[in-house]
Design a protein around this motif. Structure first.
Motif, PDB file in Angstrom:
ATOM      1  N   UNK A 236      37.262  35.538 -42.177  1.00 26.95           N
ATOM      2  CA  UNK A 236      36.614  34.576 -41.761  1.00 26.95           C
ATOM      3  C   UNK A 236      36.008  34.790 -40.394  1.00 26.95           C
ATOM      4  N   UNK A 237      36.868  35.036 -39.415  1.00 28.31           N
ATOM      5  CA  UNK A 237      36.589  34.781 -38.109  1.00 28.31           C
ATOM      6  C   UNK A 237      35.462  36.136 -37.723  1.00 28.31           C
ATOM      7  N   UNK A 238      35.773  37.351 -38.261  1.00 32.41           N
ATOM      8  CA  UNK A 238      34.894  38.279 -37.978  1.00 32.41           C
ATOM      9  C   UNK A 238      33.727  38.265 -38.538  1.00 32.41           C
ATOM     10  N   UNK A 239      33.598  37.857 -40.061  1.00 29.82           N
ATOM     11  CA  UNK A 239      32.474  37.757 -40.733  1.00 29.82           C
ATOM     12  C   UNK A 239      31.366  36.826 -40.114  1.00 29.82           C
ATOM     13  N   UNK A 240      32.115  35.627 -39.853  1.00 27.17           N
ATOM     14  CA  UNK A 240      31.143  34.635 -39.271  1.00 27.17           C
ATOM     15  C   UNK A 240      30.490  35.015 -37.921  1.00 27.17           C
TER      16      UNK A 240
ATOM     17  N   UNK B 104      22.150  31.025 -37.675  1.00 24.30           N
ATOM     18  CA  UNK B 104      22.991  29.641 -37.584  1.00 24.30           C
ATOM     19  C   UNK B 104      23.890  29.740 -38.630  1.00 24.30           C
ATOM     20  N   UNK B 105      25.007  29.344 -38.084  1.00 18.30           N
ATOM     21  CA  UNK B 105      26.365  29.311 -39.204  1.00 18.30           C
ATOM     22  C   UNK B 105      26.925  27.826 -39.455  1.00 18.30           C
ATOM     23  N   UNK B 106      26.818  27.607 -40.398  1.00 19.99           N
ATOM     24  CA  UNK B 106      27.605  26.144 -40.519  1.00 19.99           C
ATOM     25  C   UNK B 106      28.577  26.259 -41.618  1.00 19.99           C
ATOM     26  N   UNK B 107      29.520  25.167 -41.716  1.00 20.74           N
ATOM     27  CA  UNK B 107      30.575  24.953 -42.725  1.00 20.74           C
ATOM     28  C   UNK B 107      30.407  23.522 -43.172  1.00 20.74           C
TER      29      UNK B 107
ATOM     30  N   UNK C  21      36.237  27.885 -34.882  1.00 19.13           N
ATOM     31  CA  UNK C  21      35.600  28.962 -35.701  1.00 19.13           C
ATOM     32  C   UNK C  21      34.423  29.158 -34.973  1.00 19.13           C
ATOM     33  N   UNK C  22      33.833  30.347 -35.355  1.00 20.46           N
ATOM     34  CA  UNK C  22      32.531  30.984 -34.775  1.00 20.46           C
ATOM     35  C   UNK C  22      31.546  30.231 -35.557  1.00 20.46           C
ATOM     36  N   UNK C  23      31.409  28.903 -35.593  1.00 22.97           N
ATOM     37  CA  UNK C  23      30.477  28.402 -36.339  1.00 22.97           C
ATOM     38  C   UNK C  23      29.732  27.202 -35.306  1.00 22.97           C
ATOM     39  N   UNK C  24      28.459  26.980 -35.619  1.00 20.49           N
ATOM     40  CA  UNK C  24      27.543  26.317 -35.062  1.00 20.49           C
ATOM     41  C   UNK C  24      27.758  24.651 -35.269  1.00 20.49           C
TER      42      UNK C  24
ATOM     43  N   UNK D 131      31.707  41.922 -47.112  1.00 17.11           N
ATOM     44  CA  UNK D 131      30.627  42.390 -47.964  1.00 17.11           C
ATOM     45  C   UNK D 131      29.465  41.536 -47.938  1.00 17.11           C
ATOM     46  N   UNK D 132      29.445  40.343 -47.948  1.00 16.47           N
ATOM     47  CA  UNK D 132      28.409  39.298 -47.575  1.00 16.47           C
ATOM     48  C   UNK D 132      27.714  39.525 -46.503  1.00 16.47           C
ATOM     49  N   UNK D 133      28.466  39.724 -45.328  1.00 11.72           N
ATOM     50  CA  UNK D 133      27.830  39.817 -43.990  1.00 11.72           C
ATOM     51  C   UNK D 133      26.823  41.170 -43.990  1.00 11.72           C
ATOM     52  N   UNK D 134      27.630  42.320 -44.531  1.00 13.93           N
ATOM     53  CA  UNK D 134      26.802  43.363 -44.698  1.00 13.93           C
ATOM     54  C   UNK D 134      25.505  43.094 -45.304  1.00 13.93           C
TER      55      UNK D 134
END
Length: 223
Positions: free
Chosen positions: A86-90, A99-102, A119-122, A205-208
């Motif tokens: 979670x943390x590295x991918x976000x 922009x990253x949301x949860x 979390x690394x989320x906006x 995988x998704x981040x890639x």
């Protein structure tokens, strides 16, 4: 072009292991029994709260939650509940300028706990805070108002075809299915999942996929 990526919570970012183990302890049954019944009702297309009702027939789940909270056994999350990617991918997505949301079907407490985890989320929102719950179209309309970009520039990521992928697409968002958790695996080959713009076996995988070709769908990996 993709401008925003918004993530579901349960079995996308967090494991439900603690959640159901806590219910098993509260109901005084083995965790295996709890997990097996959750799996059974999910496979039948029923609300997973029906697992609680199978153990305690006629149970008012909302009242049971109140009893748990009164006894000091409210819902809880900490770092151990996050999937390791979670943390590295976000962070990778944010570093790529997205922009990253949860946002998911959770209560106020879960929203507060997640915000406290930094979390690394906006931004982080829950159905309880918004007064809207998936799969209601209005939840996804709220996502579209909340996240930067036009609807076709926003990706909603989740494990649940009926709650995440189908209604997200109907609202005009791009969608990504994560093969994670009971539902993510059970319905991985369903037509609803096949219709997702992206399919992934992990958040790495998704981040890639999103950072290598952010403007369009990437062929789904063989599962």
């Amino acid at each position: 072009m993709i401008r925003s990526v918004v993530f579901d919570i349960g079995e996308t970012l967090t494991s439900d292991t603690r959640y159901w183990a806590d219910w098993a302890r509260w109901l005084a049954i083995p965790t295996h029994t709890m997990s097996a019944l959750v799996g059974a009702v999910v496979a039948q297309g029923r609300d997973n709260a029906d697992a609680i009702r199978l153990i305690k027939p006629g149970c008012d789940v909302a009242a049971e939650w109140h009893a748990r909270r009164t006894a000091g056994q409210d819902e809880y999350l900490d770092e151990t509940d996050l999937y390791p990617d979670v943390r590295p991918a976000l962070q990778r997505l944010r570093d790529a300028g997205l922009w990253v949301g949860v946002a998911g079907n959770q209560n106020h407490r879960v929203g507060d706990l997640l915000r406290g985890m930094k979390l690394p989320a906006d931004a982080i929102g829950t159905s309880s805070e918004w007064g809207l719950a998936k799969p209601d179209r209005r939840f996804f309309d709220r996502v579209a108002e909340w996240a930067p970009g036009e609807r076709h520039e926003i990706v909603y990521v989740g494990d649940h075809p009926a709650n995440d992928i189908t209604p997200g697409r109907a609202a005009g968002l791009r969608t990504a299915h994560l093969r994670r958790g009971p539902l993510g695996h059970l319905w991985a080959d369903s037509p609803a999942v096949a219709a997702a713009d992206w399919r992934a076996i992990s958040l790495h995988d998704l981040a890639d996929q999103l950072t290598s070709r952010p403007g369009g769908a990437v062929p789904a990996p063989s599962m």
